[in-house]
Design an enzyme around this catalytic site. Structure first.
Site, PDB file in Angstrom:
ATOM      1  N   ASP A  51       6.758  -9.021  -2.511  1.00 61.46           N
ATOM      2  CA  ASP A  51       5.524  -8.585  -3.164  1.00 61.46           C
ATOM      3  C   ASP A  51       5.357  -9.083  -4.591  1.00 61.46           C
ATOM      4  OD1 ASP A  51       4.575  -7.286  -0.910  1.00 61.46           O
ATOM      5  OD2 ASP A  51       5.627  -5.436  -1.376  1.00 61.46           O
ATOM      6  N   TYR A 109       0.465  -0.780   1.255  1.00 59.71           N
ATOM      7  CA  TYR A 109       1.498   0.054   0.651  1.00 59.71           C
ATOM      8  C   TYR A 109       1.250   0.299  -0.818  1.00 59.71           C
ATOM      9  CZ  TYR A 109       5.474   1.488   3.392  1.00 59.71           C
ATOM     10  OH  TYR A 109       6.297   2.163   4.225  1.00 59.71           O
TER      11      TYR A 109
END
Ligand SMILES: *[C@@H]1O[C@H](CO)[C@@H](O)[C@H](O)[C@H]1NC(C)=O
Ligand SMILES: *[C@@H]1O[C@H](CO)[C@@H](O)[C@H](O)[C@H]1NC(C)=O
Length: 745
Positions: free
Chosen positions: A388, A476
């Protein structure tokens, strides 16, 4: 295409980002008028507040910025970042500096030949050499300001530095493999790309989904050794139906994966399986209060909680100097937003209660990489192994925090200045918040029991200082807290919330599962499987404990057996210190049955009684990566092979997965650096800690997950001569006026 359709299609996060970008830019041109600092505690917001002046009229002593607006406070004032000037060597690039760097890049060969072919993937401060930062004193001129840029030009990556005073651009060799972090524009445009392919439209319609209900996600495709992965920037797009819910993530169009060339936006390949898997229902998936709240309101099973908030009758105790330097309770640190890492904490120093002098603890700490491998090897899932920070930009994905909910009323907010693909700056407002936290915890205590005949009740409350950000990487959400304690401890805490990545399935009850079929997860609702996955967050912790030259010491605890007749005891635990001489000796896999403490000490400084001064990293609940080290994603994620690593300081070794993470082959990871086995004893060293989570989804995670937290600590170990918070006074009733006594128990 109709405008309505345009709006619906792009996935929610990215359109929000884009709007923000547009908003931030228009804001730059029409800045809100600056106004006086708002009252930190605005009495008028609280109807129950009786007018005790000590309670209600405190001014915010923080110089730089008023408390942000809340929905109940429409007088929103914003700092005007356009005029920002750097005050500290580590201050991020200002808007003016970004513009200067952009101009220098655009006039540089070969970019000047075709400026519109240039996309900026990263443009950040090139931090001055550590020695210059360490020797800098307040009010002295800043070391030369430089920018570090990663750009793509005609598909080719360039790594450059720009001298901001001369405009001189220097090109550095790019990494051997991989591509730069995606831009927001890369991600947005990729989600549109499948629509150029008629067979994509056909299969969507054939599944009974209106094209106007599509919501698509850009999924990094990893590296699996295919030739095409070496030369083209690829992304896999998967889509969902947003019909009847904002939570489209719960309505996957299972088995449909479109491989896109990110540069040309061409469809390279479509994998169309799973036509027989139904789209899960939308009922019960929405999580928005006005939608979920309305549907659920008739069933309030218990009395709702009364409002709760903490009060600081005399205002906050911390100050933020020149926008980035935070001082509180003996702590001083520099804090900034970063497009890749999220937040960066630098120059953390703690005041010694005995001498009053500031002593170094950590030169720089940040989330270096995240790795999120999913545990499903099938066609539509095997590649889901996100990084990420290096692929998506952990900071780029951090949205503005929500006052009163993300952070309490007494929070101070900090903005980030980021750079769009065209090289222009924009402001991410309220990206970081800082607040003092009092959760009713205890700093230290002791009571005497009647046995001793002494009536002693000594307790000190525990107040901490939190710097927080929250990134929403597509589905998320990650909350990262840097929590500073008055006793010198730093707790780094990561929370996971948001929405699961789910898989469509024909089954609506576990009793329908074919006996031998692997499901890869948990049935969460009819036709929805929450797929098992891991989260790893690897922190770069450049410890400088009382100076830069430190050593890493493993203090191993092991059972020692007594000799026959030596003692009624057969065994005891003995601590043995091992100073790691080279990198390999500092590769640590945690084990409950081989416990150790992990100290970073300064071998040339010791306490009065002769212990080396140190800080230790204290793991808490965590998870180890169990994938095969030869598994292609794990080669790239090899920095999670150990929980702890120690490397000698090297300015170019900051990103645990490599500078270019996207589609790289894993030849520039922390694991590769560490294999060089360089000397680390009594050297400037960097500690790396990986916090891990295994996540086997459960029904409570549907349709949105209650937050799961874990953390680790950096804790003083013989750093102070004695308990550093011995002198803290207890709380007394008179120190804590409340707005209405009866409102408090
Ligand atoms: C697919 O559908 C979209 C939306 O209706 C349309 O804009 C696009 O042109 C279509 N693509 C093709 C290749 O027909
Ligand atoms: C510093 O790091 C870079 C990248 O890993 C490496 O090429 C270089 O050799 C390192 N320098 C030293 C002195 O280890």
């Amino acid at each position: 295409m109709e405008p309505k359709y345009l709006l619906r299609l792009t996935f929610t996060l990215l359109s929000a980002l884009f709007l923000l970008l547009v908003f931030s830019r228009s804001y730059l041109h029409h800045p809100y008028p600056a106004s006086d600092a708002a009252d930190f505690l605005d009495c008028s917001l609280r109807s129950s507040c009786s007018l005790r002046s000590s309670c209600c009229a405190s001014k915010n002593p923080i110089q730089s910025k008023p408390t942000p607006a809340t929905s109940s406070n429409p007088k929103k004032t914003r700092p005007n970042h356009e005029a920002d000037v750097p005050k500290h060597p580590l201050d991020p690039l200002t808007i003016q500096e970004v513009n200067r760097a952009r101009a220098a890049l655009l006039s540089h060969e070969p970019f000047s030949s075709s400026p519109s072919s240039l996309t900026v993937h990263s443009l950040v401060l090139d931090e001055p050499d550590k020695s210059l930062v360490l020797s800098w004193r307040e009010d002295a001129p800043l070391p030369a300001r430089k920018a570090s840029a990663v750009v793509l030009f005609r598909r080719k990556p360039y790594v450059l530095t720009v001298d901001l005073s001369t405009g001189q651009v220097r090109s550095l060799p790019p990494p051997a493999s991989g591509f730069p972090t995606m831009t927001i524009e890369d991600m947005t445009s990729s989600t549109w790309a499948p629509l150029s392919d008629p067979s994509f439209n056909r299969t969507i319609l054939a599944r009974g989904i209106r094209l106007s209900d599509l919501a698509c996600l850009p999924i990094s495709s990893g590296w699996y050794g295919r030739e095409v992965e070496n030369t083209r920037r690829l992304i896999k797009v998967q889509c969902y139906s947003a019909e009847g819910t904002a939570n489209f993530y719960m309505r996957p169009i299972e088995g449909l994966t479109v491989l896109i060339d990110m540069d040309t936006k061409q469809v390279v390949e479509i994998s169309d399986q799973g036509q027989d898997i139904p789209i899960p229902k939308s009922t019960g998936t929405d999580y928005r209060f006005d939608v979920a709240g309305r549907n659920k309101r008739p069933r309030q099973p218990y009395k709702p909680l009364n409002p709760i908030s903490i009060e600081q009758p005399s205002g906050p105790s911390f100050e933020v100097v020149d926008g980035h330097l935070v001082r509180w309770a003996g702590w001083e640190f520099h804090l900034k937003a970063d497009a890749r890492a999220g937040v960066v904490v630098s120059g953390a120093k703690m005041t010694d209660p005995e001498t009053g002098g500031r002593r170094g603890v950590m030169y720089k700490g940040f989330a270096s990489e995240l790795f999120v491998p999913y545990m499903d090897p099938t066609d539509a899932w095997y590649f889901k192994t996100y990084m990420d920070a290096g692929e998506y930009g952990f900071g780029l994905q951090a949205m503005p925090l929500v006052p009163l909910n993300d952070c309490p009323r007494n929070a101070y907010y900090m903005d980030g200045v980021f750079v769009a693909a065209d090289g222009r700056p924009y402001v991410r407002e309220d990206m970081v918040c800082i607040f003092e936290k009092y959760a009713g915890d205890i700093g230290w205590r002791h009571s005497e029991s009647p046995i001793t005949g002494m009536e002693i009740r000594e307790v000190r409350p525990k107040v901490t200082l939190v710097a927080r950000m929250a990134a929403s990487v597509a589905n998320y959400d990650y909350i990262v807290d840097w929590e500073f304690q008055t006793d010198g401890l730093i707790r780094v805490k990561v929370g996971l919330s948001g929405i699961l990545m789910v898989k469509g399935t024909p089954y609506s009850h576990v009793n329908q599962f074919p006996p031998k079929q692997e499901m890869y997860g948990t049935l969460l609702s009819e036709n929805v499987i929450g797929v098992i996955h891991d989260h790893y967050i690897t922190f770069h912790l450049d410890m400088d404990v009382d100076g830069s030259d430190n050593s890493f010491v493993k203090v191993d605890l092991a059972r020692q057996e007594t000799s026959p007749g030596e003692s009624p005891r057969a065994s005891y635990l003995k601590a043995t210190r091992h100073v790691a001489k080279t990198e390999k000796e500092a590769q640590v896999q945690l084990s409950l049955y081989k416990p150790s403490e992990f100290h970073v000490i300064n071998p040339s400084k010791s306490t009065r009684v002769g212990n080396p001064v140190g800080y230790k990293v204290v793991p808490a609940g965590t998870a180890a990566n169990l994938l095969d080290p030869r598994d292609p994603p794990q080669v790239r994620g090899a920095f999670t092979n150990n929980q702890i690593w120690v490397t000698p300081y090297n300015k170019s070794e900051e990103w645990a997965g490599g500078l270019f993470v996207y589609q790289n082959k894993g030849e520039d990871t922390l694991a590769v650096w560490s294999e060089r086995d360089r000397p680390i004893e009594n050297k400037d060293i960097v500690l790396w800690y990986t916090l891990g989570f295994h996540h086997v989804p459960c029904q409570e995670d549907y349709p949105i997950m209650p937050t799961v937290f874990s953390s680790f600590d950096l804790k003083p170990v013989n750093f102070f001569e004695s308990n550093p918070i011995l002198g803290v006074p207890p709380n007394l009733e008179k120190d804590l006026p409340i707005c209405r006594a009866s409102a408090s128990a």
